[in-house]
Design an enzyme around this catalytic site. Structure first.
Site, PDB file in Angstrom:
ATOM      1  N   CYS A  94       0.833  -1.199   0.000  1.00 38.34           N
ATOM      2  CA  CYS A  94       0.000   0.000   0.000  1.00 38.34           C
ATOM      3  C   CYS A  94       0.868   1.249   0.000  1.00 38.34           C
ATOM      4  O   CYS A  94       2.022   1.226   0.426  1.00 38.34           O
ATOM      5  CB  CYS A  94      -0.960   0.004   1.185  1.00 38.34           C
ATOM      6  SG  CYS A  94      -0.177   0.317   2.769  1.00 38.34           S
ATOM      7  N   CYS A  95       0.285   2.322  -0.512  1.00 40.91           N
ATOM      8  CA  CYS A  95       0.911   3.650  -0.487  1.00 40.91           C
ATOM      9  C   CYS A  95      -0.229   4.650  -0.264  1.00 40.91           C
ATOM     10  O   CYS A  95      -1.265   4.285   0.277  1.00 40.91           O
ATOM     11  CB  CYS A  95       1.689   3.915  -1.782  1.00 40.91           C
ATOM     12  SG  CYS A  95       0.668   3.959  -3.262  1.00 40.91           S
ATOM     13  N   THR A  96      -0.074   5.856  -0.699  1.00 41.31           N
ATOM     14  CA  THR A  96      -1.120   6.855  -0.495  1.00 41.31           C
ATOM     15  C   THR A  96      -2.324   6.602  -1.395  1.00 41.31           C
ATOM     16  O   THR A  96      -3.462   6.590  -0.944  1.00 41.31           O
ATOM     17  CB  THR A  96      -0.569   8.273  -0.728  1.00 41.31           C
ATOM     18  OG1 THR A  96       0.523   8.480   0.169  1.00 41.31           O
ATOM     19  CG2 THR A  96      -1.625   9.331  -0.478  1.00 41.31           C
ATOM     20  N   MET A 123      -3.992   4.253   1.040  1.00 40.34           N
ATOM     21  CA  MET A 123      -4.443   4.699   2.366  1.00 40.34           C
ATOM     22  C   MET A 123      -5.643   5.632   2.271  1.00 40.34           C
ATOM     23  O   MET A 123      -6.447   5.696   3.204  1.00 40.34           O
ATOM     24  CB  MET A 123      -3.296   5.387   3.119  1.00 40.34           C
ATOM     25  CG  MET A 123      -2.245   4.434   3.656  1.00 40.34           C
ATOM     26  SD  MET A 123      -2.883   3.195   4.809  1.00 40.34           S
ATOM     27  CE  MET A 123      -3.367   4.205   6.207  1.00 40.34           C
TER      28      MET A 123
END
Length: 138
Positions: A94-96, A123
Site C-alpha cells: 500500500c501507499c497513499t 491509504m
C-alpha cells in the site's frame, strides 16, 4: 418526458455516474491483484497476509495500517531478501493512492513472489472505508 426536459442536468448526471460505476466494475473484475480495503482486511484476517507500506518515512509516521511493515518503494529491490521469509504468505502493498505500491508489487512479482496484491486506492481508500489506522512503529 416534461420532467426530463426541465431537469436534463440531473438526468445527465445520473447517466454519467452510472457509466463511471460500470467502467469501474468492469475494470476491477479483470485484475484480481487489486484489493479493496474490505478484501484486504479479509486476506489479513483469514490468511495472515503481510501488509507492506511503501510510502516514505514521513507519510508512514502520519498513519498506516496496523502491523504494516515499512519498506519504502525505492528500497523494495534492495530489501527483497528481507521479504523472502514471507514468500509463501500473501503480501499486500500500500501507499497513499495505490500507484507506487502497484509498481512495487510488479517488482516483487518479477522477483518470484506469487501472492502479491495492491491496495486499490491506497491509504486514501482505506481511511475512507473507516478502517483502523495506527501511528506505532513496526
Amino acid at each position: 418526458m416534461e420532467f426530463l426536459q426541465q431537469n436534463w442536468y440531473w438526468a445527465a448526471l445520473a447517466a454519467a455516474s452510472g457509466s463511471w460505476l460500470t467502467v469501474e466494475l468492469i475494470r476491477g473484475r479483470g485484475d484480481k491483484s487489486q484489493l479493496s480495503p474490505v478484501e484486504a482486511t479479509l486476506l489479513i484476517n483469514r490468511e495472515d497476509a503481510i501488509v507492506i507500506d511503501v510510502r516514505e518515512q514521513g507519510e508512514y509516521a502520519q498513519g498506516h495500517i496496523p502491523n504494516a511493515r515499512h519498506i519504502p518503494a525505492g528500497d523494495i529491490e534492495r530489501r527483497s531478501a528481507e521479504l523472502e521469509k514471507w514468500k509463501s504468505q500473501p503480501l499486500i502493498l500500500c501507499c497513499t493512492s495505490g500507484a507506487r505500491s502497484a509498481s512495487a508489487a510488479a517488482q516483487l512479482r518479477k522477483a518470484g513472489f506469487d501472492k502479491v496484491y495492491n491496495l486499490r486506492g491506497g491509504m486514501m481508500e482505506w481511511q475512507k472505508a473507516g478502517q483502523p489506522v495506527s501511528r506505532k512503529r513496526k
